[in-house]
Design a protein around this motif. Structure first.
Motif, PDB file in Angstrom:
ATOM      1  N   ILE A 194       0.823  -1.215   0.000  1.00 23.85           N
ATOM      2  CA  ILE A 194       0.000   0.000   0.000  1.00 23.85           C
ATOM      3  C   ILE A 194       0.857   1.265   0.000  1.00 23.85           C
ATOM      4  O   ILE A 194       0.566   2.214  -0.729  1.00 23.85           O
ATOM      5  N   THR A 195       1.917   1.264   0.810  1.00 24.20           N
ATOM      6  CA  THR A 195       2.682   2.503   0.990  1.00 24.20           C
ATOM      7  C   THR A 195       4.021   2.525   0.255  1.00 24.20           C
ATOM      8  O   THR A 195       4.583   3.599   0.053  1.00 24.20           O
ATOM      9  N   GLY A 196       4.559   1.362  -0.083  1.00 21.98           N
ATOM     10  CA  GLY A 196       5.891   1.302  -0.673  1.00 21.98           C
ATOM     11  C   GLY A 196       6.996   1.417   0.362  1.00 21.98           C
ATOM     12  O   GLY A 196       8.172   1.506   0.029  1.00 21.98           O
ATOM     13  N   LEU A 197       6.624   1.407   1.647  1.00 22.68           N
ATOM     14  CA  LEU A 197       7.579   1.500   2.749  1.00 22.68           C
ATOM     15  C   LEU A 197       7.682   0.149   3.455  1.00 22.68           C
ATOM     16  O   LEU A 197       6.740  -0.632   3.449  1.00 22.68           O
ATOM     17  N   TYR A 198       8.837  -0.085   4.078  1.00 25.61           N
ATOM     18  CA  TYR A 198       9.041  -1.338   4.802  1.00 25.61           C
ATOM     19  C   TYR A 198       8.481  -1.234   6.210  1.00 25.61           C
ATOM     20  O   TYR A 198       8.683  -0.244   6.903  1.00 25.61           O
ATOM     21  N   CYS A 199       7.797  -2.283   6.647  1.00 30.65           N
ATOM     22  CA  CYS A 199       7.338  -2.365   8.029  1.00 30.65           C
ATOM     23  C   CYS A 199       8.445  -3.029   8.856  1.00 30.65           C
ATOM     24  O   CYS A 199       9.414  -3.537   8.290  1.00 30.65           O
ATOM     25  N   PRO A 200       8.332  -3.068  10.180  1.00 30.74           N
ATOM     26  CA  PRO A 200       9.382  -3.701  10.986  1.00 30.74           C
ATOM     27  C   PRO A 200       9.529  -5.197  10.700  1.00 30.74           C
ATOM     28  O   PRO A 200      10.586  -5.770  10.940  1.00 30.74           O
ATOM     29  N   TRP A 225      11.446   1.107  12.468  1.00 36.15           N
ATOM     30  CA  TRP A 225      10.489   1.240  11.372  1.00 36.15           C
ATOM     31  C   TRP A 225      10.753   2.521  10.576  1.00 36.15           C
ATOM     32  O   TRP A 225      10.775   2.505   9.345  1.00 36.15           O
ATOM     33  N   VAL A 226      10.965   3.624  11.283  1.00 38.08           N
ATOM     34  CA  VAL A 226      11.197   4.895  10.608  1.00 38.08           C
ATOM     35  C   VAL A 226      12.568   4.914   9.937  1.00 38.08           C
ATOM     36  O   VAL A 226      12.694   5.253   8.754  1.00 38.08           O
ATOM     37  N   VAL A 227      13.606   4.526  10.678  1.00 35.66           N
ATOM     38  CA  VAL A 227      14.975   4.633  10.168  1.00 35.66           C
ATOM     39  C   VAL A 227      15.198   3.753   8.949  1.00 35.66           C
ATOM     40  O   VAL A 227      15.874   4.156   8.007  1.00 35.66           O
ATOM     41  N   ARG A 228      14.612   2.554   8.918  1.00 32.36           N
ATOM     42  CA  ARG A 228      14.854   1.670   7.767  1.00 32.36           C
ATOM     43  C   ARG A 228      14.230   2.203   6.480  1.00 32.36           C
ATOM     44  O   ARG A 228      14.524   1.704   5.405  1.00 32.36           O
ATOM     45  N   ASN A 229      13.362   3.203   6.589  1.00 37.81           N
ATOM     46  CA  ASN A 229      12.740   3.811   5.416  1.00 37.81           C
ATOM     47  C   ASN A 229      13.351   5.157   5.041  1.00 37.81           C
ATOM     48  O   ASN A 229      12.905   5.790   4.083  1.00 37.81           O
ATOM     49  N   LEU A 230      14.364   5.597   5.771  1.00 40.04           N
ATOM     50  CA  LEU A 230      15.057   6.846   5.453  1.00 40.04           C
ATOM     51  C   LEU A 230      16.314   6.529   4.648  1.00 40.04           C
ATOM     52  O   LEU A 230      16.850   5.432   4.736  1.00 40.04           O
ATOM     53  N   PRO A 231      16.783   7.517   3.871  1.00 39.90           N
ATOM     54  CA  PRO A 231      17.953   7.260   3.012  1.00 39.90           C
ATOM     55  C   PRO A 231      19.188   6.761   3.789  1.00 39.90           C
ATOM     56  O   PRO A 231      19.875   5.859   3.348  1.00 39.90           O
ATOM     57  N   PHE A 232      19.462   7.339   4.969  1.00 38.34           N
ATOM     58  CA  PHE A 232      20.650   6.910   5.711  1.00 38.34           C
ATOM     59  C   PHE A 232      20.460   5.563   6.411  1.00 38.34           C
ATOM     60  O   PHE A 232      21.416   4.978   6.888  1.00 38.34           O
ATOM     61  N   GLY A 233      19.226   5.063   6.441  1.00 42.53           N
ATOM     62  CA  GLY A 233      18.956   3.758   7.052  1.00 42.53           C
ATOM     63  C   GLY A 233      18.723   2.666   6.033  1.00 42.53           C
ATOM     64  O   GLY A 233      18.206   1.599   6.361  1.00 42.53           O
ATOM     65  N   ALA A 234      19.106   2.918   4.798  1.00 40.23           N
ATOM     66  CA  ALA A 234      18.877   1.938   3.715  1.00 40.23           C
ATOM     67  C   ALA A 234      19.538   0.597   4.011  1.00 40.23           C
ATOM     68  O   ALA A 234      19.066  -0.433   3.531  1.00 40.23           O
ATOM     69  N   PHE A 235      20.592   0.579   4.835  1.00 40.09           N
ATOM     70  CA  PHE A 235      21.249  -0.693   5.163  1.00 40.09           C
ATOM     71  C   PHE A 235      20.353  -1.596   5.999  1.00 40.09           C
ATOM     72  O   PHE A 235      20.601  -2.787   6.103  1.00 40.09           O
TER      73      PHE A 235
END
Length: 143
Positions: A53-59, A130-140
């Motif tokens: 739905i969102t294109g974002l990763y959940c935990p 949840w938030v950090v894994r969807n930010l550019p610096f948390g792509a790892f």
């Protein structure tokens, strides 16, 4: 101490052990199934609804692939898929072991999993993850 003791006390202990042993059996079954049916192949498992739905990763995104990697004894790949799930496993194993010990000792089950402060801390960690894994610096952290 024997599990197969006779008498009412032994029967009570056996009954108390059924739940943790059932959880262990279900866990082994999940690891065996996911280990055999590769989640990296499309069409085997449904897509995460939050991701769809969102294109974002959940935990939880990447957890099936983490389990698959662990079932194949590949911890490096497992950490790459969902490091939070891998980090949680020792804690889950500890709580399960504590549950078994209490059942063997005939002690009553606790109604709380942990002190509320620990549970709130865990929820905060999951939300930050949840938030950090969807930010550019948390792509790892993304699967």
């Amino acid at each position: 101490m024997s599990i197969a003791t006779t008498g009412r006390r032994g029967t009570t202990r056996l009954k108390e052990l059924l739940a943790p042993l059932g959880v262990a059996g279900a866990t082994v079954a999940v690891f065996a199934f996911v280990g055999m049916v590769d989640p990296n192949q499309p069409g085997h498992y449904p897509t995460c609804p939050f991701l769809a739905i969102t294109g974002l990763y959940c935990p939880g995104c990447g957890t099936l692939r983490t389990i698959h990697a662990l079932a194949h004894l590949d911890p490096a790949t497992a950490l790459g898929m969902n490091p939070l799930a891998v980090a949680m496993m020792p804690f889950l194993l500890f709580w399960w072991g504590r549950w078994v010990v209490r059942a063997l000792q005939g002690r009553p089950r606790r109604t709380t999993l942990a002190h509320p402060a620990w549970l709130w801390a865990f929820i905060a960690i999951v939300m930050v993850y949840w938030v950090v894994r969807n930010l550019p610096f948390g792509a790892f952290l993304a699967p």
